[in-house]
Scaffold this motif. Structure first.
Motif, PDB file in Angstrom:
ATOM      1  N   ARG A 182       1.234  -0.943   0.364  1.00 42.36           N
ATOM      2  CA  ARG A 182       0.058   0.279   0.306  1.00 42.36           C
ATOM      3  C   ARG A 182       0.784   1.543  -0.102  1.00 42.36           C
ATOM      4  N   MET A 183       1.874   1.007   0.837  1.00 37.91           N
ATOM      5  CA  MET A 183       2.946   2.187   0.920  1.00 37.91           C
ATOM      6  C   MET A 183       3.415   2.663  -0.885  1.00 37.91           C
ATOM      7  N   GLN A 184       3.935   1.314  -0.752  1.00 32.60           N
ATOM      8  CA  GLN A 184       5.005   1.210  -2.039  1.00 32.60           C
ATOM      9  C   GLN A 184       3.416   2.176  -3.414  1.00 32.60           C
ATOM     10  N   LYS A 185       2.500   1.583  -3.441  1.00 38.96           N
ATOM     11  CA  LYS A 185       1.471   2.077  -4.693  1.00 38.96           C
ATOM     12  C   LYS A 185       1.518   3.590  -4.444  1.00 38.96           C
ATOM     13  N   GLN A 186       0.914   3.866  -2.645  1.00 43.42           N
ATOM     14  CA  GLN A 186       1.218   5.419  -2.661  1.00 43.42           C
ATOM     15  C   GLN A 186       2.125   6.811  -3.267  1.00 43.42           C
ATOM     16  N   ASP A 187       3.094   5.562  -2.922  1.00 40.32           N
ATOM     17  CA  ASP A 187       5.160   6.814  -3.652  1.00 40.32           C
ATOM     18  C   ASP A 187       4.485   6.256  -5.077  1.00 40.32           C
ATOM     19  N   ALA A 188       4.430   4.877  -6.259  1.00 38.07           N
ATOM     20  CA  ALA A 188       3.938   5.423  -6.780  1.00 38.07           C
ATOM     21  C   ALA A 188       3.369   6.440  -7.791  1.00 38.07           C
ATOM     22  N   GLY A 189       1.750   6.637  -6.895  1.00 41.51           N
ATOM     23  CA  GLY A 189       0.656   7.053  -7.802  1.00 41.51           C
ATOM     24  C   GLY A 189       0.892   8.567  -7.162  1.00 41.51           C
ATOM     25  N   ARG A 190       1.867   8.825  -6.651  1.00 45.33           N
ATOM     26  CA  ARG A 190       2.148  10.344  -6.832  1.00 45.33           C
ATOM     27  C   ARG A 190       3.380  10.868  -7.710  1.00 45.33           C
ATOM     28  N   GLN A 191       4.316   9.910  -7.955  1.00 45.17           N
ATOM     29  CA  GLN A 191       4.646  10.406  -8.811  1.00 45.17           C
ATOM     30  C   GLN A 191       4.236  10.217 -10.346  1.00 45.17           C
ATOM     31  N   PHE A 192       3.401   9.456 -10.636  1.00 44.06           N
ATOM     32  CA  PHE A 192       2.494   8.967 -11.599  1.00 44.06           C
ATOM     33  C   PHE A 192       1.824  10.345 -12.173  1.00 44.06           C
ATOM     34  N   ALA A 193       1.249  11.092 -11.327  1.00 47.55           N
ATOM     35  CA  ALA A 193       0.548  12.401 -11.055  1.00 47.55           C
ATOM     36  C   ALA A 193       1.333  13.042 -11.633  1.00 47.55           C
ATOM     37  N   ARG A 194       2.621  13.215 -10.855  1.00 47.94           N
ATOM     38  CA  ARG A 194       3.203  14.266 -11.668  1.00 47.94           C
ATOM     39  C   ARG A 194       3.417  14.337 -13.020  1.00 47.94           C
ATOM     40  N   PHE A 195       3.389  12.894 -13.378  1.00 46.84           N
ATOM     41  CA  PHE A 195       3.793  12.631 -14.662  1.00 46.84           C
ATOM     42  C   PHE A 195       2.994  12.613 -15.646  1.00 46.84           C
ATOM     43  N   VAL A 196       2.096  13.058 -14.868  1.00 46.47           N
ATOM     44  CA  VAL A 196       0.887  12.920 -16.009  1.00 46.47           C
ATOM     45  C   VAL A 196       0.585  14.861 -15.876  1.00 46.47           C
ATOM     46  N   THR A 197       1.049  15.133 -15.655  1.00 46.66           N
ATOM     47  CA  THR A 197       0.557  16.332 -15.355  1.00 46.66           C
ATOM     48  C   THR A 197       1.874  17.523 -15.942  1.00 46.66           C
ATOM     49  N   ASP A 198       2.930  17.155 -15.636  1.00 44.92           N
ATOM     50  CA  ASP A 198       4.143  17.579 -16.858  1.00 44.92           C
ATOM     51  C   ASP A 198       3.835  16.837 -18.282  1.00 44.92           C
ATOM     52  N   ASN A 199       2.927  16.074 -18.628  1.00 42.54           N
ATOM     53  CA  ASN A 199       2.325  15.281 -19.513  1.00 42.54           C
ATOM     54  C   ASN A 199       1.642  16.100 -20.731  1.00 42.54           C
ATOM     55  N   TYR A 200       0.620  15.655 -19.872  1.00 42.80           N
ATOM     56  CA  TYR A 200      -0.908  15.384 -20.459  1.00 42.80           C
ATOM     57  C   TYR A 200      -0.824  16.542 -21.606  1.00 42.80           C
ATOM     58  N   GLY A 201      -1.159  17.573 -21.167  1.00 44.61           N
ATOM     59  CA  GLY A 201      -1.032  18.725 -22.469  1.00 44.61           C
ATOM     60  C   GLY A 201      -0.634  18.493 -23.912  1.00 44.61           C
ATOM     61  N   ASN A 202       1.009  18.124 -23.453  1.00 49.92           N
ATOM     62  CA  ASN A 202       2.061  18.171 -24.518  1.00 49.92           C
ATOM     63  C   ASN A 202       1.135  16.509 -25.488  1.00 49.92           C
ATOM     64  N   TRP A 203       0.248  15.583 -24.666  1.00 49.43           N
ATOM     65  CA  TRP A 203       0.364  14.377 -25.636  1.00 49.43           C
ATOM     66  C   TRP A 203      -0.884  15.268 -26.314  1.00 49.43           C
ATOM     67  N   LEU A 204      -1.912  15.910 -26.110  1.00 50.07           N
ATOM     68  CA  LEU A 204      -2.980  16.783 -26.463  1.00 50.07           C
ATOM     69  C   LEU A 204      -2.268  17.235 -27.166  1.00 50.07           C
ATOM     70  N   SER A 205      -2.071  17.912 -27.461  1.00 53.98           N
ATOM     71  CA  SER A 205      -0.808  18.888 -28.657  1.00 53.98           C
ATOM     72  C   SER A 205      -0.833  18.004 -30.196  1.00 53.98           C
ATOM     73  N   ASP A 206      -0.156  16.561 -29.789  1.00 50.87           N
ATOM     74  CA  ASP A 206      -0.542  16.236 -31.156  1.00 50.87           C
ATOM     75  C   ASP A 206      -1.125  14.519 -30.945  1.00 50.87           C
ATOM     76  N   LEU A 207      -2.895  14.567 -31.155  1.00 55.04           N
ATOM     77  CA  LEU A 207      -3.420  13.481 -30.614  1.00 55.04           C
ATOM     78  C   LEU A 207      -2.715  11.738 -31.787  1.00 55.04           C
ATOM     79  N   ASP A 208      -2.780  13.026 -32.630  1.00 56.57           N
ATOM     80  CA  ASP A 208      -2.092  11.191 -33.828  1.00 56.57           C
ATOM     81  C   ASP A 208      -1.554  11.031 -33.040  1.00 56.57           C
ATOM     82  N   ARG A 209      -0.101  11.011 -32.680  1.00 55.22           N
ATOM     83  CA  ARG A 209       1.026  10.270 -31.690  1.00 55.22           C
ATOM     84  C   ARG A 209      -0.532   9.738 -30.613  1.00 55.22           C
ATOM     85  N   CYS A 210      -0.784  10.013 -29.726  1.00 58.34           N
ATOM     86  CA  CYS A 210      -1.339   9.828 -28.907  1.00 58.34           C
ATOM     87  C   CYS A 210      -2.322   7.956 -29.038  1.00 58.34           C
TER      88      CYS A 210
END
Length: 522
Positions: A182-210
């Motif tokens: 549970r603690m490791q999932k919590q750590d992973a969840g924190r870093q996953f959220a950072r990954f999404v917030t850092d990259n989501y806008g870039n993914w949407l800028s070129d949807l054909d690549r998604c």
């Protein structure tokens, strides 16, 4: 097992088995021998602390199978092992059909008997110890990976591994290692959220690549990547969308499909933000972002504050996407919201049989998630993620969906099984303030003049994120990890109401990384 395991053994040649009995006694087992089934049954009536019964199949008087039937009538859960000289198939089938714990063929080997006992009496403990040992090793490996710079493929694999260990440790009953996980999932969840917030806008800028090759496969591309290739190849296809269906629920439910289906490919797609039906499923059926739906097909899009269903035009959106592909075959769409409509669909399967493509949405799991918030009974039944999975499996086992899939396999359909989004069990409140016309979802808000604590992801330019912007100052904010948003007014009441519930709309692996499975009939 702290006490000495007690075994009853019936064989008309029990004296010849004395070396085996002494061997088992030397290994810490208490063994009582009998020359016939009737004597064993009498002893069983007097002794309730019996752990395993060994039965010779060919005994005078009551045969082994007849003795077995009488044991099962009195103590249906007592493990029994059939021992026989015969390898005839009908005897094996009858023994297995009588729910034998094991089946051994003479001549017996002492280690063969010992292995059978360990499998019956110690399997859960041994499996649990192995799972704990294996996870301890992988805990270190996952910990090292979480320190690296991760990409889309890495995060999908990490989520897959964490779900695997969640299922394994839950089955083993090891609460200590489950807490470490549970603690490791919590750590992973924190870093996953950072990954999404850092990259989501870039993914949407070129949807054909998604398309799931380098960038994540996002909802607007799901149909084109999973369904269109099958239709282009002329294969009859059934698309089943189970609303609010997590990857761990798929892993728990998947083995129940193996009788009729074979998994051709299993991947993940990334749910659209907000991870809510109005956005994620409309985007999937339309093949475009919610912002583009609102612009290009405004008659099929409803804003957050509009009255009525926000998903009333899924069939229209799907039909428009099929038209853009140039698809000219017969197709149909069905939304199942209760058992009655599900049974009706099964009864009318002859109408589906000859179609080239059918899409079916099942809403039960989403309704279960919402009922978990409202109903005290459901809260107790789905107290945690393991119980939530168990309820989903129980529903599927007795649902019209299972029968529909059986009929589809018989009719030669290929199956694409997926969802629009998952759900996360929330635990940590964050305060927000807003005007009255904002959404009431605790995982995301949209509106004007939104104020919030740190940790909330704010989207100030909705159109850059593929989202409609009904007002000039409209914004979206998203809860991450296991957070849920509450207002300062009546703060404690809302915390008590929402804490521990399953919610969706925000940013977490459980909500975003969802199954996309292609199956073919066996």
């Amino acid at each position: 097992m702290t006490r000495t395991p007690h075994i009853l053994w019936a064989d008309d040649e029990i004296d010849l088995l004395k070396p085996h009995i002494l061997f088992l006694q030397g290994k810490g087992y208490d063994v009582s021998g009998f020359t016939d089934g009737a004597s064993l049954l009498e002893a069983l009536e007097e002794d309730r602390l019996v752990d395993v019964v060994f039965l010779d199949e060919n005994m005078p008087g009551l045969t082994g199978l007849e003795t077995l039937q009488r044991i099962k009538a009195r103590r249906p859960h007592l493990p029994c092992v059939m021992i026989t000289k015969s390898e005839e198939e009908h005897i094996m089938e009858e023994a297995i059909g009588s729910k034998m714990a094991d089946y051994l063929i003479k001549p017996l080997n002492p280690n063969q008997i010992l292995l059978s006992l360990k499998k019956i009496l110690d399997e859960k403990r041994l499996v649990g110890e192995k799972a704990m040992s294996d996870y301890q090793r992988e805990f270190r490996e996952l910990g090292m990976r979480l320190m690296d710079r991760l990409d889309r493929e890495d995060w999908e694999d990490i989520h897959r591994r964490l779900v695997h260990w969640d299922l394994e440790l839950t089955a083993s009953g090891d609460t200590g290692m489950s807490e470490v996980l549970r603690m490791q999932k919590q750590d992973a969840g924190r870093q996953f959220a950072r990954f999404v917030t850092d990259n989501y806008g870039n993914w949407l800028s070129d949807l054909d690549r998604c398309d799931g090759r380098e960038d994540p496969l996002l909802a607007p591309k799901v149909m084109a990547e999973s369904v269109r290739p099958l239709l282009d190849a002329g294969r009859k296809t059934l698309l089943v969308v189970i609303d609010n269906f997590r990857y761990d629920q798929w892993r728990a439910l998947g083995p129940m499909l193996t009788e009729d289906w074979q998994v051709q490919s299993e991947r993940m797609h990334w749910s659209f933000l907000p991870t809510a039906t109005q956005y994620a499923r409309n985007a999937m059926f339309a093949g475009m972002t919610p912002a583009n739906i609102a612009k290009v097909q405004p008659q099929w899009w409803k804003e957050e504050q509009a009255k009525g269903s926000k998903n009333a035009h899924e069939s229209d959106l799907l039909g428009a996407q099929l038209d853009r592909w140039g698809f000219s075959g017969q197709w149909g769409y069905h939304k199942i919201t209760d058992v009655v409509s599900g049974r009706k669909l099964v009864e009318d399967f002859h109408q589906i049989r000859d179609r080239d493509f059918t899409a079916v949405v099942f809403n039960f799991v989403d309704m279960l998630s919402h009922a978990r918030t409202e109903s005290e009974i459901i809260k107790e039944l789905a107290e945690d993620e393991a119980a939530y999975r168990s309820l989903t499996v129980s529903w599927f086992e007795h649902s019209p969906l299972r029968e529909l899939l059986r009929l589809a396999a018989e009719a030669g359909f290929e199956l694409v099984l997926t969802t629009d989004h998952g759900t996360v069990q929330v635990a940590d409140p964050v305060k927000v303030q807003a005007e009255r016309d904002v959404t009431d979802n605790p995982r995301y808000k949209t509106g004007r003049n939104l104020r919030h604590d740190d940790g909330v992801f704010s989207v100030d330019d909705p159109e850059a994120f593929g989202l409609p912007k009904p007002h000039l100052s409209s914004r979206y904010i998203f809860a991450t990890e296991r957070d849920f948003m509450v207002y300062p007014n009546n703060l404690n009441r809302f915390i008590r109401y929402l804490d521990g519930t399953f919610q969706h709309g925000g940013i977490s692996m459980e909500e975003m990384l969802v199954p996309l499975v292609h199956l073919i009939p066996r």
